[in-house]
Design an enzyme around this catalytic site. Structure first.
Site, PDB file in Angstrom:
ATOM      1  N   SER A 286       0.869  -1.186   0.000  1.00 13.03           N
ATOM      2  CA  SER A 286       0.000   0.000   0.000  1.00 13.03           C
ATOM      3  C   SER A 286       0.900   1.228   0.000  1.00 13.03           C
ATOM      4  O   SER A 286       2.090   1.134   0.349  1.00 13.03           O
ATOM      5  CB  SER A 286      -0.843  -0.004   1.281  1.00 13.03           C
TER       6      SER A 286
ATOM      7  N   TYR B  55      -2.195  -1.430  10.415  1.00 10.50           N
ATOM      8  CA  TYR B  55      -2.138  -1.515   8.950  1.00 10.50           C
ATOM      9  C   TYR B  55      -0.803  -0.978   8.431  1.00 10.50           C
ATOM     10  O   TYR B  55      -0.139  -1.603   7.604  1.00 10.50           O
ATOM     11  CB  TYR B  55      -3.315  -0.717   8.380  1.00 10.50           C
TER      12      TYR B  55
HETATM   13  P1  NAD Z   1     -11.682  -5.875  -0.012  1.00 10.27           P
HETATM   14  O1  NAD Z   1     -12.246  -5.785   1.361  1.00 10.27           O
HETATM   15  O2  NAD Z   1     -12.506  -5.488  -1.182  1.00 10.27           O
HETATM   16  O3  NAD Z   1     -11.150  -7.355  -0.288  1.00 10.27           O
HETATM   17  C1  NAD Z   1     -10.423  -8.073   0.670  1.00 10.27           C
HETATM   18  C2  NAD Z   1     -10.375  -9.522   0.246  1.00 10.27           C
HETATM   19  O4  NAD Z   1      -9.630 -10.236   1.227  1.00 10.27           O
HETATM   20  C3  NAD Z   1     -11.766 -10.182   0.192  1.00 10.27           C
HETATM   21  O5  NAD Z   1     -11.787 -11.135  -0.849  1.00 10.27           O
HETATM   22  C4  NAD Z   1     -11.848 -10.890   1.552  1.00 10.27           C
HETATM   23  O6  NAD Z   1     -12.733 -12.007   1.561  1.00 10.27           O
HETATM   24  C5  NAD Z   1     -10.410 -11.329   1.710  1.00 10.27           C
HETATM   25  N1  NAD Z   1     -10.021 -11.622   3.080  1.00 10.27           N
HETATM   26  C6  NAD Z   1     -10.106 -10.830   4.173  1.00 10.27           C
HETATM   27  N2  NAD Z   1      -9.646 -11.487   5.253  1.00 10.27           N
HETATM   28  C7  NAD Z   1      -9.250 -12.713   4.824  1.00 10.27           C
HETATM   29  C8  NAD Z   1      -8.689 -13.845   5.457  1.00 10.27           C
HETATM   30  N3  NAD Z   1      -8.441 -13.862   6.769  1.00 10.27           N
HETATM   31  N4  NAD Z   1      -8.435 -14.939   4.708  1.00 10.27           N
HETATM   32  C9  NAD Z   1      -8.707 -14.949   3.378  1.00 10.27           C
HETATM   33  N5  NAD Z   1      -9.228 -13.898   2.727  1.00 10.27           N
HETATM   34  C10 NAD Z   1      -9.497 -12.802   3.440  1.00 10.27           C
HETATM   35  O7  NAD Z   1     -10.326  -5.017   0.064  1.00 10.27           O
HETATM   36  P2  NAD Z   1      -9.373  -4.415  -1.076  1.00 10.27           P
HETATM   37  O8  NAD Z   1      -9.441  -2.947  -0.969  1.00 10.27           O
HETATM   38  O9  NAD Z   1      -9.589  -5.068  -2.368  1.00 10.27           O
HETATM   39  O10 NAD Z   1      -7.949  -4.830  -0.470  1.00 10.27           O
HETATM   40  C11 NAD Z   1      -7.116  -5.809  -1.047  1.00 10.27           C
HETATM   41  C12 NAD Z   1      -5.687  -5.527  -0.648  1.00 10.27           C
HETATM   42  O11 NAD Z   1      -5.283  -4.270  -1.193  1.00 10.27           O
HETATM   43  C13 NAD Z   1      -5.448  -5.447   0.852  1.00 10.27           C
HETATM   44  O12 NAD Z   1      -4.220  -6.063   1.193  1.00 10.27           O
HETATM   45  C14 NAD Z   1      -5.386  -3.958   1.102  1.00 10.27           C
HETATM   46  O13 NAD Z   1      -4.648  -3.650   2.242  1.00 10.27           O
HETATM   47  C15 NAD Z   1      -4.723  -3.487  -0.161  1.00 10.27           C
HETATM   48  N6  NAD Z   1      -4.895  -2.078  -0.470  1.00 10.27           N
HETATM   49  C16 NAD Z   1      -6.125  -1.557  -0.680  1.00 10.27           C
HETATM   50  C17 NAD Z   1      -6.258  -0.210  -0.992  1.00 10.27           C
HETATM   51  C18 NAD Z   1      -7.586   0.439  -1.262  1.00 10.27           C
HETATM   52  O14 NAD Z   1      -7.640   1.668  -1.397  1.00 10.27           O
HETATM   53  N7  NAD Z   1      -8.666  -0.298  -1.397  1.00 10.27           N
HETATM   54  C19 NAD Z   1      -5.118   0.595  -1.065  1.00 10.27           C
HETATM   55  C20 NAD Z   1      -3.873   0.031  -0.837  1.00 10.27           C
HETATM   56  C21 NAD Z   1      -3.774  -1.306  -0.550  1.00 10.27           C
END
Ligand code: NAD
Length: 261
Positions: free
Chosen positions: A143, A156
């Site tokens: 991130s 985080y």
């Molecule tokens: P999201 O909530 O849409 O998706 C998260 C996914 O992880 C889902 O499929 C959920 O079922 C799965 N998950 C959660 N806990 C789990 C576990 N214990 N075991 C297996 N699966 C699990 O979130 P997102 O925004 O798509 O985030 C995905 C990644 O991207 C994360 O690592 C997040 O930190 C990172 N990220 C997101 C953003 C953003 O702005 N959305 C920015 C930077 C980084």
């Protein structure tokens, strides 16, 4: 480029960024193993849709990434039902916000277990087969918060900084084994993880989600727009290409200029 014949396992790919990455890798020809939580009928529909659209094989394993034994079982099941992954994307992640002194201990443990330890156990599980094949791509979804901090995100930010550190360690260890290890560092992507933060912010400030959205993006990013899961998927596909075969140990920002400031 073609990823025909490659198998990609993407953790947390039932939603958001992980689903975007799984779709992009499938569009490039890779078979895909999905993982993540969600309603079974919805997951079955996603599998069928990706398989039909791209003519690839799509599996699913519901391992909880916070449980090392479930990651190991997923790898074993994947090797039996499909084969060992050539591409492994550590994407599953969760969020919780509070000041350090108010941050609940159990939330700290949960975020570290999924966002940090889950990446370690994922890499540990996939590296032996990649070394044996002499080819592999590990992509860790960190991130902008792996490079800079924000208030109220202690677990985080700690986890994401750690992900970049362990990406570099694994990249050095695997430098001459045909396996690259990189971290993608997204800025804001409009997924359920961010929608929840927008709803909390709108409730706190007696405002609306629509009003808060632009302020939310522009207070961190010079570019007043979200990155899409498809764009993150495009970067993941590039990292699997021959053009990227000497990119390793790199935190790659895709963040509308967030960390350029
Ligand atoms: P999201 O909530 O849409 O998706 C998260 C996914 O992880 C889902 O499929 C959920 O079922 C799965 N998950 C959660 N806990 C789990 C576990 N214990 N075991 C297996 N699966 C699990 O979130 P997102 O925004 O798509 O985030 C995905 C990644 O991207 C994360 O690592 C997040 O930190 C990172 N990220 C997101 C953003 C953003 O702005 N959305 C920015 C930077 C980084």
């Amino acid at each position: 480029m073609s990823l025909n014949g490659k198998l990609a396992l993407v953790t947390g790919s039932t939603s958001g960024i992980g689903l975007g990455i799984a779709r992009a890798l499938a569009a490039a020809g890779a078979d895909v193993m999905l993982n993540g939580f969600g309603e079974q009928a919805r997951i079955a529909a996603i599998r069928a849709e990706i398989a039909a659209t791209h003519g690839v094989e799509v599996g699913y394993n519901g391992a909880d990434i916070s449980k090392p034994e479930q990651i190991a079982a997923m790898v074993a099941e994947c090797a039996t039902s499909m084969r060992s992954p050539d591409i492994w994307v550590n994407n599953a992640g969760i969020q919780f916000t509070a000041n350090v002194e108010d941050f609940p201990d159990e939330r700290w443990d949960q975020i570290i277990a999924v966002n940090l330890s889950g990446v370690f156990f994922g890499m540990k599980a996939t590296i032996p087969a990649m070394k044996a094949k002499g080819w592999g791509r590990i992509i860790n979804i960190a991130s902008a918060h792996g490079l800079v901090a924000s208030a109220q995100k202690v677990a985080y930010v700690a986890a994401k900084h750690g992900v970049i550190g362990m990406t570099k360690v694994a990249a050095i260890e695997l430098a001459n084994q045909g396996v690259t290890v990189n971290a993608i560092c997204p800025g804001w992507v409009l997924t359920p993880l961010v929608e929840k933060q927008l709803q909390e912010r709108a409730a706190r400030d007696a405002s609306s989600v629509a009003k808060e959205t632009l302020a939310f993006v522009t207070e961190k990013q010079p570019m007043a727009q979200f990155t899409t899961p498809e764009q993150i998927g495009g970067l993941a596909v590039f990292l699997c290409s021959d053009a990227a075969s000497t990119i390793t140990g790199a935190p790659l920002s895709i963040d509308g200029g967030w960390v350029a400031q």
